[in-house]
Design an enzyme around this catalytic site. Structure first.
Site, PDB file in Angstrom:
ATOM      1  N   ASP A 161      -5.347   3.703  -0.450  1.00  0.00           N
ATOM      2  CA  ASP A 161      -6.344   4.637   0.800  1.00  0.00           C
ATOM      3  C   ASP A 161      -6.567   5.630   0.666  1.00  0.00           C
ATOM      4  O   ASP A 161      -6.164   6.535   1.043  1.00  0.00           O
ATOM      5  CB  ASP A 161      -5.848   3.877   1.732  1.00  0.00           C
ATOM      6  CG  ASP A 161      -7.958   3.765   3.267  1.00  0.00           C
ATOM      7  OD1 ASP A 161      -8.277   4.415   2.573  1.00  0.00           O
ATOM      8  OD2 ASP A 161      -7.661   3.258   3.750  1.00  0.00           O
ATOM      9  N   GLU A 176      -4.913  -7.443   4.545  1.00  0.00           N
ATOM     10  CA  GLU A 176      -4.087  -6.313   5.140  1.00  0.00           C
ATOM     11  C   GLU A 176      -3.223  -7.196   6.176  1.00  0.00           C
ATOM     12  O   GLU A 176      -4.178  -7.535   7.113  1.00  0.00           O
ATOM     13  CB  GLU A 176      -5.180  -5.075   5.311  1.00  0.00           C
ATOM     14  CG  GLU A 176      -4.409  -3.773   6.296  1.00  0.00           C
ATOM     15  CD  GLU A 176      -4.974  -2.590   6.807  1.00  0.00           C
ATOM     16  OE1 GLU A 176      -6.558  -2.961   6.344  1.00  0.00           O
ATOM     17  OE2 GLU A 176      -4.642  -1.457   6.906  1.00  0.00           O
ATOM     18  N   ARG A 223       0.875  -1.216  -0.251  1.00  0.00           N
ATOM     19  CA  ARG A 223      -0.050   0.032   0.279  1.00  0.00           C
ATOM     20  C   ARG A 223       0.501   1.245   0.363  1.00  0.00           C
ATOM     21  O   ARG A 223       1.965   1.555   0.269  1.00  0.00           O
ATOM     22  CB  ARG A 223      -0.598   0.055   1.010  1.00  0.00           C
ATOM     23  CG  ARG A 223      -1.440   1.520   1.794  1.00  0.00           C
ATOM     24  CD  ARG A 223      -2.442   1.215   2.918  1.00  0.00           C
ATOM     25  NE  ARG A 223      -2.385   2.450   3.219  1.00  0.00           N
ATOM     26  CZ  ARG A 223      -2.794   2.436   4.283  1.00  0.00           C
ATOM     27  NH1 ARG A 223      -3.896   2.547   4.389  1.00  0.00           N
ATOM     28  NH2 ARG A 223      -2.414   3.619   5.295  1.00  0.00           N
ATOM     29  N   ARG A 264     -13.592  -5.430   2.447  1.00  0.00           N
ATOM     30  CA  ARG A 264     -12.710  -4.883   3.382  1.00  0.00           C
ATOM     31  C   ARG A 264     -13.316  -4.908   4.478  1.00  0.00           C
ATOM     32  O   ARG A 264     -12.097  -4.388   6.141  1.00  0.00           O
ATOM     33  CB  ARG A 264     -12.820  -2.745   2.830  1.00  0.00           C
ATOM     34  CG  ARG A 264     -12.149  -2.715   2.151  1.00  0.00           C
ATOM     35  CD  ARG A 264     -10.385  -2.688   1.623  1.00  0.00           C
ATOM     36  NE  ARG A 264      -9.886  -1.885   3.083  1.00  0.00           N
ATOM     37  CZ  ARG A 264      -8.820  -2.640   3.906  1.00  0.00           C
ATOM     38  NH1 ARG A 264      -9.047  -4.132   3.911  1.00  0.00           N
ATOM     39  NH2 ARG A 264      -8.379  -1.440   4.862  1.00  0.00           N
ATOM     40  N   TYR A 306      -3.309  11.951   6.385  1.00  0.00           N
ATOM     41  CA  TYR A 306      -3.383  10.418   7.356  1.00  0.00           C
ATOM     42  C   TYR A 306      -2.786   9.509   6.579  1.00  0.00           C
ATOM     43  O   TYR A 306      -2.119   8.734   5.278  1.00  0.00           O
ATOM     44  CB  TYR A 306      -5.280   9.966   6.734  1.00  0.00           C
ATOM     45  CG  TYR A 306      -5.331   7.976   5.976  1.00  0.00           C
ATOM     46  CD1 TYR A 306      -5.440   7.646   7.848  1.00  0.00           C
ATOM     47  CD2 TYR A 306      -4.916   7.178   4.978  1.00  0.00           C
ATOM     48  CE1 TYR A 306      -5.251   6.117   7.676  1.00  0.00           C
ATOM     49  CE2 TYR A 306      -5.390   6.037   4.937  1.00  0.00           C
ATOM     50  CZ  TYR A 306      -5.127   5.645   6.310  1.00  0.00           C
ATOM     51  OH  TYR A 306      -4.924   3.978   6.462  1.00  0.00           O
TER      52      TYR A 306
END
Ligand code: GCO
Ligand code: MG
Length: 409
Positions: free
Chosen positions: A217, A346, A148, A290, A160
């Site tokens: 993201d 993840e 990611r 997710r 973020y």
């Protein structure tokens, strides 16, 4: 027949807060469930201890489906993150118990392994391109085969997903923010972000080549039209997925995004029920689910969502940040290994202190996670150590636009 004799709500804070439910049966079998809701932990703890634990005592630990329906339908007030995290904790603890009673890892009870292991993605980030490249290299060295990518945005401060500059082997929980204080505040400008992100992915592809699976993201911050534009501008860089490009609870908004771009979409870490996915799944407006086991009513409920998604060729990409405890992560791994429509998992490694409190048996090898073969979930809880880390209120950051307006974080 063994009955449920006790259920304890355990709170610990080895660097960040975790809420765990431990159910004990009359024959001495114990099961663990994760009930952690980042920044609102005590609401779930109280829901469990005041309203759920008294209902469990004396009941049959083997009746997982019936207990789920009893807690969900029996409350009359359905859904919501607090309710569904509490039900998830009970559900996962009962799967743990069933596995221990059967002498089998939970994935065997779910139908057995469909693969050798679960492809995991790690979190690379940097305030600028050079520090991002260092972080990507560190993750590749650690064995990650999917990455990611998050960066700072020129002109904005902390945003973020950017952990600060990382040295090899160093890890950093960029959440929680503000332990013991009010939420910290970050600033946001969607146009600056939309200009910058495609240049980041162009640079990463240039440096690391076309093969490495890359994820990003958007963390709920764009409008459907902005998300459509971002998806289009990222198409040349072949993302594995673009996550939470809009606030996904407006399910219809994803129609606009979907009709404009073929960049794969991952949605749902803040969802807690199959109904949050209904339009997205039936209209095929997304590619990856997710949800976390912890926030979606447990293994029982998430398995049903995945079976529904399978009809539409939608895969899993379960949430695995460090605010899901090792118990919640282990539960996800048992599901990852067993379902047919697995996509990716993840994996944001927990701190050493966290892994001393929660002793896990999952492994990470060759880019793949495996839940291990211990009966149940394969996680043990160290009470004495857990008690040495006392709860400290901690909040996620709040985002504001340049003029001070509160924005999605
Ligand atoms: C992710 C998530 C997390 C959330 C966190 C909030 O994709 O991993 O967006 O980082 O921000 O779970 O508590
Ligand atoms: Mg996310």
């Amino acid at each position: 027949m063994a009955t449920i004799e006790g259920a304890e709500v355990l709170i610990t804070s080895p660097g960040r807060n975790f809420v765990t439910l431990r159910i004990t049966t009359s024959d001495g079998t114990t099961g663990l469930g994760d009930a952690t809701l980042n920044g609102r932990e005590l609401a779930v703890a109280s829901y469990l201890s005041e309203h759920v634990v008294p209902l469990l005592i004396g009941s049959d630990p083997q009746r997982i489906e019936d207990t789920w329906q009893y807690l969900y339908r029996g409350a009359y007030w359905r859904r919501g993150p607090v309710t569904m995290a509490a039900i998830a904790a009970v559900d996962v603890a009962l799967w743990d118990i069933k596995g221990k009673m059967a002498g089998m890892p939970v994935y065997q009870l779910l139908g057995g392994a469909s693969r050798r292991g679960a492809l995991a993605y790690g979190h690379a980030s940097g305030s600028d391109i050079p520090s991002l490249f260092t972080s990507i290299r560190n993750h590749l060295d650690e064995g990650f085969a999917a990455i990611r990518v998050q960066t700072g945005v020129p002109g904005l401060g902390q945003v973020y997903g950017v952990a600060g500059d990382q040295k090899p082997g160093q890890r950093y929980d960029y959440e929680p923010a503000s332990r013991g204080a009010a939420p910290s505040e970050e600033s946001w400008d969607s146009r600056a972000y939309l200009r910058h992100i495609p240049t980041v992915f162009a640079a990463v592809r240039d440096e690391f080549g076309p093969e490495l699976p890359l994820l990003h993201d958007g963390h709920h911050r764009l409008t459907p039209n902005q998300a459509a534009s971002l998806g289009k501008s990222l198409e040349p860089h072949d993302l594995f997925w673009l996550e939470d490009c809009t606030p996904g609870e407006n399910q219809e908004g994803l129609r606009r995004v979907r009709s404009q771009t073929t960049t794969p979409l991952a949605i749902g870490e803040v969802f807690n029920s199959v109904f949050d996915y209904q339009t997205l799944i039936t209209e095929q407006l997304m590619d990856y689910v997710r949800s976390a086991v912890t926030h979606t009513g447990g293994i029982t409920a998430l398995k049903k969502i995945m079976d529904f998604a399978a009809v539409y060729q939608i895969k899993s990409g379960f949430h695995g940040p460090t605010d899901v405890s090792p118990v919640g992560q282990a539960a996800a791994l048992h599901l990852d290994l067993s379902i047919h429509n697995f996509g990716i998992q993840e994996y944001m490694k927990h701190s050493d202190d966290t892994l001393r409190v929660f002793r896990t048996s999952y492994t990470f090898d060759g880019g793949l996670l495996h839940p291990g073969d211990a009966p149940g979930l394969g996680v043990e809880y160290d009470d004495a150590l857990a008690e040495s880390f006392s709860y400290t209120a901690a909040y996620l950051p709040v985002n504001r636009l340049q003029d001070g307006t509160v924005h999605d974080w």
